[in-house]
Design a protein around this motif. Structure first.
Motif, PDB file in Angstrom:
ATOM      1  N   LEU A  20       0.832  -1.209   0.000  1.00  0.00           N
ATOM      2  CA  LEU A  20       0.000   0.000   0.000  1.00  0.00           C
ATOM      3  C   LEU A  20       0.865   1.257   0.000  1.00  0.00           C
ATOM      4  O   LEU A  20       0.619   2.197  -0.768  1.00  0.00           O
ATOM      5  N   VAL A  21       1.886   1.279   0.846  1.00  0.00           N
ATOM      6  CA  VAL A  21       2.791   2.430   0.912  1.00  0.00           C
ATOM      7  C   VAL A  21       3.457   2.644  -0.446  1.00  0.00           C
ATOM      8  O   VAL A  21       3.520   3.777  -0.951  1.00  0.00           O
ATOM      9  N   ARG A  22       3.941   1.579  -1.041  1.00  0.00           N
ATOM     10  CA  ARG A  22       4.610   1.695  -2.338  1.00  0.00           C
ATOM     11  C   ARG A  22       3.638   2.149  -3.434  1.00  0.00           C
ATOM     12  O   ARG A  22       3.998   2.934  -4.306  1.00  0.00           O
ATOM     13  N   ASP A  23       2.401   1.660  -3.398  1.00  0.00           N
ATOM     14  CA  ASP A  23       1.398   2.086  -4.374  1.00  0.00           C
ATOM     15  C   ASP A  23       1.100   3.575  -4.249  1.00  0.00           C
ATOM     16  O   ASP A  23       0.972   4.283  -5.258  1.00  0.00           O
ATOM     17  N   ARG A  24       0.992   4.055  -3.008  1.00  0.00           N
ATOM     18  CA  ARG A  24       0.728   5.480  -2.795  1.00  0.00           C
ATOM     19  C   ARG A  24       1.901   6.328  -3.283  1.00  0.00           C
ATOM     20  O   ARG A  24       1.698   7.401  -3.851  1.00  0.00           O
ATOM     21  N   LEU A  25       3.124   5.858  -3.049  1.00  0.00           N
ATOM     22  CA  LEU A  25       4.297   6.603  -3.523  1.00  0.00           C
ATOM     23  C   LEU A  25       4.350   6.620  -5.046  1.00  0.00           C
ATOM     24  O   LEU A  25       4.675   7.646  -5.648  1.00  0.00           O
ATOM     25  N   LYS A  26       4.030   5.485  -5.671  1.00  0.00           N
ATOM     26  CA  LYS A  26       4.013   5.437  -7.148  1.00  0.00           C
ATOM     27  C   LYS A  26       2.932   6.352  -7.710  1.00  0.00           C
ATOM     28  O   LYS A  26       3.086   6.882  -8.810  1.00  0.00           O
ATOM     29  N   ALA A  27       1.842   6.542  -6.946  1.00  0.00           N
ATOM     30  CA  ALA A  27       0.761   7.426  -7.389  1.00  0.00           C
ATOM     31  C   ALA A  27       1.141   8.895  -7.246  1.00  0.00           C
ATOM     32  O   ALA A  27       0.412   9.773  -7.695  1.00  0.00           O
TER      33      ALA A  27
END
Length: 161
Positions: A72-79
């Motif tokens: 989730l953290v990585r997805d938010r950063l990629k977003a």
């Protein structure tokens, strides 16, 4: 002449080895290709508590929920979210308890005061227990022997001699 490593030095080096290695909880398929984003993700993950383990960061935990939070953290950063926005997003979903260092406010008072309360109650309990034991050890809780009991005790003691 061949120099041999001192056994104590070798043991110390072997004990320090796990500390120097990176955490192995982050799976290879989670790692972001961009080193800057991955570094940010690791920094954020070290600030978030594993809700299963409760005393580990999600960066160090192998629990499935910790993996989900790392993703989730990585997805938010990629977003494109900032580090602050990612932390806000996670705390909005899971509450302040997910933070390893929760803010001091009314809703987190138990998190901050709980350990001190347990320590205080433990100290009071220990004090009361030891105080009660001291009375038993000193013999203050027993009545003196009657004349009949004293005669019977003396007879028993003479019998053993």
């Amino acid at each position: 002449m061949k120099r041999i490593l001192h056994p104590a030095l070798l043991a110390a080096a072997l004990l320090a080895l796990p500390v120097s290695l990176p955490a192995l909880a982050v799976q290879p398929d989670e790692v972001l290709p961009d080193p800057a984003l991955e570094s940010r993700a690791r920094a954020i993950s070290q600030e978030l508590r594993c809700l299963v383990c409760q005393n580990q960061s999600i960066d160090d935990s192998n629990a499935p929920l910790a993996r989900d939070l790392r993703v989730l953290v990585r997805d938010r950063l990629k977003a494109g979210d900032s580090d602050t926005r990612v932390m806000e997003y996670v705390t909005d979903r899971y509450g302040d308890y997910v933070l390893l260092r929760p803010p001091f406010k009314a809703t987190t008072l138990v998190l901050w005061a709980g350990p001190f309360a347990v320590l205080l109650f433990g100290a009071i309990g220990t004090f009361l227990f030891l105080r009660g034991r001291r009375g038993v050890a000193a013999g203050t809780d027993t009545a003196p022997l009657s004349a009949d009991e004293r005669r019977r005790l003396d007879a028993l003691l003479r019998k053993d001699d």
